[in-house]
Every structure is written in C-alpha cells, then in structure tokens.
Design a protein around this motif. Structure first.
Motif, PDB file in Angstrom:
ATOM      1  N   SER A 201       3.302   4.348   8.061  1.00 46.51           N
ATOM      2  CA  SER A 201       3.399   4.841   6.693  1.00 46.51           C
ATOM      3  C   SER A 201       3.145   6.335   6.720  1.00 46.51           C
ATOM      4  O   SER A 201       2.346   6.813   7.532  1.00 46.51           O
ATOM      5  CB  SER A 201       2.338   4.189   5.811  1.00 46.51           C
ATOM      6  OG  SER A 201       2.570   2.807   5.739  1.00 46.51           O
ATOM      7  N   GLU A 205      -2.030  10.793   0.972  1.00 47.37           N
ATOM      8  CA  GLU A 205      -2.890  10.061   0.033  1.00 47.37           C
ATOM      9  C   GLU A 205      -3.270   8.673   0.546  1.00 47.37           C
ATOM     10  O   GLU A 205      -4.054   7.974  -0.086  1.00 47.37           O
ATOM     11  CB  GLU A 205      -2.165   9.935  -1.319  1.00 47.37           C
ATOM     12  CG  GLU A 205      -1.019   8.914  -1.398  1.00 47.37           C
ATOM     13  CD  GLU A 205       0.321   9.355  -0.780  1.00 47.37           C
ATOM     14  OE1 GLU A 205       0.305  10.226   0.116  1.00 47.37           O
ATOM     15  OE2 GLU A 205       1.360   8.801  -1.173  1.00 47.37           O
ATOM     16  N   LEU A 206      -2.724   8.265   1.674  1.00 48.05           N
ATOM     17  CA  LEU A 206      -2.881   6.862   2.099  1.00 48.05           C
ATOM     18  C   LEU A 206      -4.100   6.646   2.990  1.00 48.05           C
ATOM     19  O   LEU A 206      -4.374   7.439   3.885  1.00 48.05           O
ATOM     20  CB  LEU A 206      -1.624   6.411   2.854  1.00 48.05           C
ATOM     21  CG  LEU A 206      -0.304   6.547   2.100  1.00 48.05           C
ATOM     22  CD1 LEU A 206       0.857   6.156   2.997  1.00 48.05           C
ATOM     23  CD2 LEU A 206      -0.323   5.688   0.836  1.00 48.05           C
ATOM     24  N   ILE A 218      -5.017   6.246  -2.139  1.00 46.04           N
ATOM     25  CA  ILE A 218      -4.681   4.837  -2.394  1.00 46.04           C
ATOM     26  C   ILE A 218      -4.664   4.100  -1.056  1.00 46.04           C
ATOM     27  O   ILE A 218      -4.499   4.722  -0.001  1.00 46.04           O
ATOM     28  CB  ILE A 218      -3.305   4.674  -3.086  1.00 46.04           C
ATOM     29  CG1 ILE A 218      -2.187   5.301  -2.231  1.00 46.04           C
ATOM     30  CG2 ILE A 218      -3.310   5.297  -4.474  1.00 46.04           C
ATOM     31  CD1 ILE A 218      -0.787   4.966  -2.727  1.00 46.04           C
ATOM     32  N   TYR A 219      -4.838   2.806  -1.139  1.00 37.56           N
ATOM     33  CA  TYR A 219      -4.706   2.023   0.083  1.00 37.56           C
ATOM     34  C   TYR A 219      -3.236   1.870   0.437  1.00 37.56           C
ATOM     35  O   TYR A 219      -2.379   1.725  -0.429  1.00 37.56           O
ATOM     36  CB  TYR A 219      -5.345   0.639  -0.080  1.00 37.56           C
ATOM     37  CG  TYR A 219      -6.846   0.685  -0.078  1.00 37.56           C
ATOM     38  CD1 TYR A 219      -7.541   1.129   1.048  1.00 37.56           C
ATOM     39  CD2 TYR A 219      -7.571   0.287  -1.196  1.00 37.56           C
ATOM     40  CE1 TYR A 219      -8.926   1.180   1.047  1.00 37.56           C
ATOM     41  CE2 TYR A 219      -8.956   0.336  -1.198  1.00 37.56           C
ATOM     42  CZ  TYR A 219      -9.630   0.785  -0.071  1.00 37.56           C
ATOM     43  OH  TYR A 219     -10.991   0.842  -0.070  1.00 37.56           O
ATOM     44  N   ASP A 220      -2.972   1.900   1.707  1.00 41.89           N
ATOM     45  CA  ASP A 220      -1.612   1.710   2.220  1.00 41.89           C
ATOM     46  C   ASP A 220      -1.288   0.220   2.177  1.00 41.89           C
ATOM     47  O   ASP A 220      -1.876  -0.564   2.922  1.00 41.89           O
ATOM     48  CB  ASP A 220      -1.585   2.231   3.665  1.00 41.89           C
ATOM     49  CG  ASP A 220      -0.315   1.872   4.401  1.00 41.89           C
ATOM     50  OD1 ASP A 220       0.628   1.373   3.757  1.00 41.89           O
ATOM     51  OD2 ASP A 220      -0.265   2.093   5.623  1.00 41.89           O
ATOM     52  N   SER A 221      -0.376  -0.168   1.321  1.00 44.30           N
ATOM     53  CA  SER A 221       0.021  -1.585   1.297  1.00 44.30           C
ATOM     54  C   SER A 221       1.335  -1.816   2.033  1.00 44.30           C
ATOM     55  O   SER A 221       1.618  -2.936   2.463  1.00 44.30           O
ATOM     56  CB  SER A 221       0.133  -2.080  -0.148  1.00 44.30           C
ATOM     57  OG  SER A 221       1.048  -1.281  -0.866  1.00 44.30           O
ATOM     58  N   ASN A 222       2.122  -0.776   2.206  1.00 41.77           N
ATOM     59  CA  ASN A 222       3.456  -0.983   2.803  1.00 41.77           C
ATOM     60  C   ASN A 222       3.400  -1.532   4.225  1.00 41.77           C
ATOM     61  O   ASN A 222       4.264  -2.318   4.619  1.00 41.77           O
ATOM     62  CB  ASN A 222       4.255   0.320   2.808  1.00 41.77           C
ATOM     63  CG  ASN A 222       4.646   0.753   1.413  1.00 41.77           C
ATOM     64  OD1 ASN A 222       4.577  -0.045   0.488  1.00 41.77           O
ATOM     65  ND2 ASN A 222       5.052   2.006   1.265  1.00 41.77           N
ATOM     66  N   GLY A 268       7.919   6.003   2.848  1.00 43.74           N
ATOM     67  CA  GLY A 268       7.470   7.243   2.217  1.00 43.74           C
ATOM     68  C   GLY A 268       8.112   8.447   2.877  1.00 43.74           C
ATOM     69  O   GLY A 268       8.716   8.366   3.947  1.00 43.74           O
ATOM     70  N   GLY A 269       8.008   9.571   2.180  1.00 44.88           N
ATOM     71  CA  GLY A 269       8.458  10.832   2.761  1.00 44.88           C
ATOM     72  C   GLY A 269       9.954  11.066   2.719  1.00 44.88           C
ATOM     73  O   GLY A 269      10.442  12.047   3.277  1.00 44.88           O
ATOM     74  N   SER A 271      11.716  10.838  -0.329  1.00 44.81           N
ATOM     75  CA  SER A 271      12.164  11.174  -1.686  1.00 44.81           C
ATOM     76  C   SER A 271      12.428  12.677  -1.782  1.00 44.81           C
ATOM     77  O   SER A 271      12.091  13.434  -0.875  1.00 44.81           O
ATOM     78  CB  SER A 271      11.137  10.715  -2.719  1.00 44.81           C
ATOM     79  OG  SER A 271       9.863  11.167  -2.368  1.00 44.81           O
ATOM     80  N   GLU A 274      10.256  15.803  -0.381  1.00 44.03           N
ATOM     81  CA  GLU A 274       9.675  15.454   0.917  1.00 44.03           C
ATOM     82  C   GLU A 274      10.764  15.351   1.975  1.00 44.03           C
ATOM     83  O   GLU A 274      10.546  15.635   3.134  1.00 44.03           O
ATOM     84  CB  GLU A 274       8.957  14.122   0.811  1.00 44.03           C
ATOM     85  CG  GLU A 274       7.787  14.150  -0.147  1.00 44.03           C
ATOM     86  CD  GLU A 274       6.895  12.938   0.021  1.00 44.03           C
ATOM     87  OE1 GLU A 274       7.401  11.830  -0.195  1.00 44.03           O
ATOM     88  OE2 GLU A 274       5.726  13.096   0.376  1.00 44.03           O
ATOM     89  N   GLY A 316       8.805   5.173  -0.500  1.00 41.45           N
ATOM     90  CA  GLY A 316       7.363   4.948  -0.425  1.00 41.45           C
ATOM     91  C   GLY A 316       6.864   3.891  -1.383  1.00 41.45           C
ATOM     92  O   GLY A 316       5.903   3.171  -1.091  1.00 41.45           O
ATOM     93  N   ASN A 317       7.523   3.764  -2.525  1.00 38.87           N
ATOM     94  CA  ASN A 317       7.017   2.829  -3.526  1.00 38.87           C
ATOM     95  C   ASN A 317       7.043   1.398  -3.000  1.00 38.87           C
ATOM     96  O   ASN A 317       8.039   0.947  -2.424  1.00 38.87           O
ATOM     97  CB  ASN A 317       7.845   2.923  -4.805  1.00 38.87           C
ATOM     98  CG  ASN A 317       7.349   4.051  -5.690  1.00 38.87           C
ATOM     99  OD1 ASN A 317       6.165   4.111  -5.995  1.00 38.87           O
ATOM    100  ND2 ASN A 317       8.254   4.946  -6.064  1.00 38.87           N
ATOM    101  N   PRO A 318       5.946   0.689  -3.187  1.00 41.00           N
ATOM    102  CA  PRO A 318       5.797  -0.643  -2.575  1.00 41.00           C
ATOM    103  C   PRO A 318       6.909  -1.646  -2.898  1.00 41.00           C
ATOM    104  O   PRO A 318       7.316  -2.403  -2.020  1.00 41.00           O
ATOM    105  CB  PRO A 318       4.447  -1.117  -3.098  1.00 41.00           C
ATOM    106  CG  PRO A 318       3.675   0.164  -3.282  1.00 41.00           C
ATOM    107  CD  PRO A 318       4.677   1.159  -3.787  1.00 41.00           C
TER     108      PRO A 318
HETATM  109  P1  AMP Z   1       6.969   9.085  -1.314  1.00 40.44           P
HETATM  110  O1  AMP Z   1       8.307   8.482  -1.065  1.00 40.44           O
HETATM  111  O2  AMP Z   1       6.244   9.392  -0.070  1.00 40.44           O
HETATM  112  O3  AMP Z   1       7.051  10.210  -2.273  1.00 40.44           O
HETATM  113  O4  AMP Z   1       6.133   7.949  -2.034  1.00 40.44           O
HETATM  114  C1  AMP Z   1       6.496   7.463  -3.301  1.00 40.44           C
HETATM  115  C2  AMP Z   1       5.331   6.719  -3.947  1.00 40.44           C
HETATM  116  O5  AMP Z   1       4.969   5.613  -3.158  1.00 40.44           O
HETATM  117  C3  AMP Z   1       4.078   7.552  -4.089  1.00 40.44           C
HETATM  118  O6  AMP Z   1       3.454   7.218  -5.289  1.00 40.44           O
HETATM  119  C4  AMP Z   1       3.228   7.110  -2.913  1.00 40.44           C
HETATM  120  O7  AMP Z   1       1.849   7.292  -3.142  1.00 40.44           O
HETATM  121  C5  AMP Z   1       3.572   5.651  -2.812  1.00 40.44           C
HETATM  122  N1  AMP Z   1       3.424   5.198  -1.451  1.00 40.44           N
HETATM  123  C6  AMP Z   1       3.949   5.780  -0.364  1.00 40.44           C
HETATM  124  N2  AMP Z   1       3.620   5.112   0.747  1.00 40.44           N
HETATM  125  C7  AMP Z   1       2.820   4.096   0.353  1.00 40.44           C
HETATM  126  C8  AMP Z   1       2.138   3.057   1.052  1.00 40.44           C
HETATM  127  N3  AMP Z   1       2.239   2.964   2.376  1.00 40.44           N
HETATM  128  N4  AMP Z   1       1.431   2.153   0.350  1.00 40.44           N
HETATM  129  C9  AMP Z   1       1.360   2.244  -0.995  1.00 40.44           C
HETATM  130  N5  AMP Z   1       1.986   3.202  -1.720  1.00 40.44           N
HETATM  131  C10 AMP Z   1       2.707   4.133  -1.054  1.00 40.44           C
END
Ligand code: AMP
Ligand code: MG
Length: 424
Positions: A201, A205-206, A218-222, A268-269, A271, A274, A316-318
C-alpha cells in the motif's frame, strides 16, 4: 510478457483514450499481455484443490465399471413382467454393493438388489422395492411397476468411458473435479505452480494494524482485502507492507516486488496529482499506462510491467480496490495461473427494491443485497455508495452493474446483478 505486443503500440491504437477507458476495452487490452505460467508440480489430489490442471487426464477405467442398480429393489427380466397385472417371480439370491450375485437369472427369476450393486447376468431392469412385495421364496411385482426395459439400471461407463478425455490442461480443480479424479483412481496430478503476487500500500497516512494512530492517520485496510482476494485465488502472496510516498522507498519496494513475484499490485498513489510522481518512477522501472476508467468506483488504474512482473496499480479507496480487483485483476490472474476458459462471473436480472441514483457516462458497480422475491429476485442497494465505505462491500452479496448510458432508476426497474460469492 514475452512475445506480446508492446505497451507503446497499444497506446497508439486508434480507439485508445486513457482519459475515459471503457471497462471492456481495458480488459481486452490487458488480456493481450497475459501469458500463463508454465512450470508444473505434481501434487496429491486433495492438495490440488483450487489449483489448475497442467495435464490432460484420460480415464483408465469406465465409471461406473459395471451396470448397476439405481435403487434398492429387485433385479428382473423385463420380458417376464405381465403387462397390466402383478407378476410373481422366484427369488434366487441377493446382489449387494460390493458383493455381486454370482449366478445368472433365468426366466421367472428375480434377485434382491441394493443401490450400486452389480446387475446380475440375465437381468435388465430393476423394480423399486416400494412396488414389490417379498413373499415366501420370491417376490410379487405390482402391475405397472416398471414401464420400460432398463429402468432403474445405471449403465457401465455412463459417467465416464474408459479412454475418454476427462479433463484438459487448464481445468480449474474444484470439489467436483477432485471427486472425479478420485473416481477414476487418480491419486496425484500435475498442476501449474502457484502465481507469486507481491503487493503493498502507498500513502503517508497509512498505518498497519497493531500500531497507534496519530491524528490524520488511518489503518491500511487494502492489504487485508487484497490478501483475502488473492488467497481465495490460490496465489502465493508476498505482503510488502505500507510504503510512504517517498520516491526512494517506493522505488525500493517496486524493485523488491518485481524481483520476487510474477505480479505486483499496489493501491493508492495513482489518482490525479499523485500519479505524475508514480508515473515518473514507473517509467524508469518498466512500462506503465495510466487509465481513467469509465467506471465507478475505480476511476484511476495503472497497468503495465515493472521489471519482468505484471503490474496493476489500483486506486486507494477501499471499495475501488475491491471493485477494480474483481473487474480486472481477478480474471487476469486466473489466466496467468493457467486457466484456459476464463468466463466472467455471470450477470442476471433482478428487480430494484429501491430507486438508485446514477449519472450516465460510466459503468457503475453499486453494492447490493439480493433477496428472493415472489417473481424472481429483488435487489436493494446497501445504502451510501461512496468508494471509501468499505462496510458497503461487507453488507453486499452482489454488485448491481449499471451500464454506461443508464441514469437514475426507479424502484421496480430490472437491473443486472453479479453475485459476489459463488457456490463452488
Ligand atoms: P490515493 O489514491 O492514494 O489518493 O488514495 C485515495 C484514498 O484512499 C485516500 O483517502 C486514502 O487515504 C485512501 N487509501 C489509500 N490507501 C489506503 C489503504 N491501503 N487503506 C485504506 N485507505 C486507503
Ligand atoms: Mg495516497
């Protein structure tokens, strides 16, 4: 991705629009790059559950091996039965499953027989025991107990003939296939090696479960949903943890992943904003295309190659992670692990129990709860459909698949649903 077209050719294709890539088109483009693993290992039949067969299996025997009874009852000669009247026959013995009757039936004779027992020589039909009455030294068969010769008799080889191709390479091995392999006496099979899938991931913020959250974290759920989806597919998983948005650390993670796996999956990363930054990095390590898919959730998706590994950069969104995994990654992995006839999960129609809101222009995968109704099935959206609402996935038992052109729909409209959990 050897012997495949180059990603660069692909980005020059006529109808290629990275800013609004239709889901079907993206699937088809990815498919061109998927060459299945070739390495094989031999495993015991039980250990083959969830794996993909790497060999043709020819049955060495017929199944069943003998004509046998489908019922508990009486083995008789059809020609002996008096049409429209009762028939009395002489009992000459018994045939049990595993303990056949040794003799041969003559006219006017019957053998007490049980389900799965070998048909005695001379008998062609079985009368079910409910239609016959045992009498002293014989049996009285009711009028009309059987209507045609061969009734209640299973034929040798009716399931599988000796010498028949039972499975081709590429067959996924599910409970039914394990049973069939056992039924022809096969104890060990060749399967393709498991696919190695590395994932991590990305995001400052994770935090991983077990650590304490500071403000804004936030906790990483992905990594947990990905682990679950990959484990269900039978992949060997390599979890590389959370990688912060730091170029050197991301580069190291990509290198480690590509060196140790057939497939690299990140979340993530990708969008807007990013992506540019990840793009530069991936340009250096491989060849990657960034698409804005015409779907919701799951707009950004990166696909390509990092080193020699296939690469999927998921949003990134779950919820978007799970939807893009099911829409793209799952079938790609099935092809890579050797499955030959990968069919999409079927859609069927259900009636909306509540209205849905949708803007035309993208395919939407809303989460729904499917319940039986008087006239088929009824589906209700799980409620809030935001791509960060992971509880919507947990509550759902189906996707409500709303095509690109569809707008708002009223309750009662027929929609396509795709169930999330299949029986096998
Ligand atoms: P990003 O694509 O990195 O901009 O992430 C989009 C959204 O998904 C943001 O709100 C992130 O905090 C959330 N997000 C990204 N990776 C994770 C993850 N591994 N677990 C939970 N939420 C995530
Ligand atoms: Mg991020």
């Amino acid at each position: 991705m050897n012997a495949s077209p180059s990603l660069r050719d692909l980005s020059c294709a006529d109808d290629y629009d990275p800013n609004s890539m239709p889901v079907e088109r993206a699937r088809a483009l990815i498919r061109q790059f998927l060459s299945p693993v070739t390495a094989i290992e031999r495993v015991h039949v039980r250990a083959a559950l969830g794996r993909v067969l790497a060999d043709t299996i020819v049955s060495p025997i017929a199944v069943p091996g003998h004509d046998n009874s489908a019922m508990d009852g009486w083995a008789v000669r059809f020609a002996d039965l008096v049409p429209g009247n009762t028939t009395t026959l002489r009992r000459i013995g018994e045939s049990f499953a595993g303990r056949p009757f040794a003799g041969e039936l003559q006219a006017g004779e019957a053998v007490r027989i049980f389900t799965g027992a070998v048909m005695p020589r001379g008998a062609d039909t079985v009368v079910m025991q409910e239609r016959a009455e045992a009498i002293d030294g014989g049996v009285c068969v009711a009028a009309g107990a059987v209507t045609k010769p061969g009734q209640n008799r299973r034929l040798a080889g009716e399931d599988l003939a000796s010498g028949q191709v039972v499975f081709d390479a590429g067959q996924p091995l599910r409970p039914a296939e394990l049973g069939m392999l056992a039924s022809i006496g096969v104890a060990e099979v060749a399967v393709y090696r498991r696919l190695r899938v590395a994932f991590f991931s990305t995001g400052d913020e994770l935090r991983t479960v077990g650590s304490t959250l500071r403000e804004g974290e936030i906790y990483d759920s992905n990594r947990y949903t990905l682990y679950g989806m990959l484990a269900r597919l039978g992949c060997d998983v390599l979890d590389l943890g959370v990688v912060p948005d730091v170029p050197a650390q991301l580069e190291a993670a990509f290198a480690a992943a590509a060196a140790n796996a057939d497939v690299v999956i990140t979340s993530g990363g990708v969008s807007v904003g990013e992506a540019d930054y990840v793009k530069a990095l991936l340009g250096k390590l491989g060849e990657v295309l960034f698409w804005k898919l015409a779907m919701k959730p799951g707009r950004p998706l990166a696909y390509g190659r990092v080193g020699n590994a296939h690469f999927f950069g998921l949003p990134g969104n779950p919820v978007a992670v799970m939807v893009t995994f099911y829409a793209f990654v799952r079938d790609a992995l099935r092809i890579l692990q050797g499955e030959r006839e990968v069919q999409p999960v079927p859609c069927f129609k259900a009636r909306l129990a509540a209205p849905v809101r949708k803007l035309p222009g993208r395919v939407e995968f809303q989460r729904g709860i499917l319940v039986p109704a008087d006239d088929g099935y009824e589906v209700r959206p799980t409620g809030e459909q935001g791509s960060a609402i992971l509880s919507s996935m947990s509550r759902a038992n189906c996707f409500i698949v709303l095509p690109t052109a569809t707008g708002d729909l009223a309750a009662g409209a027929l929609v396509d649903v795709q169930v999330l959990e299949g029986l096998v």
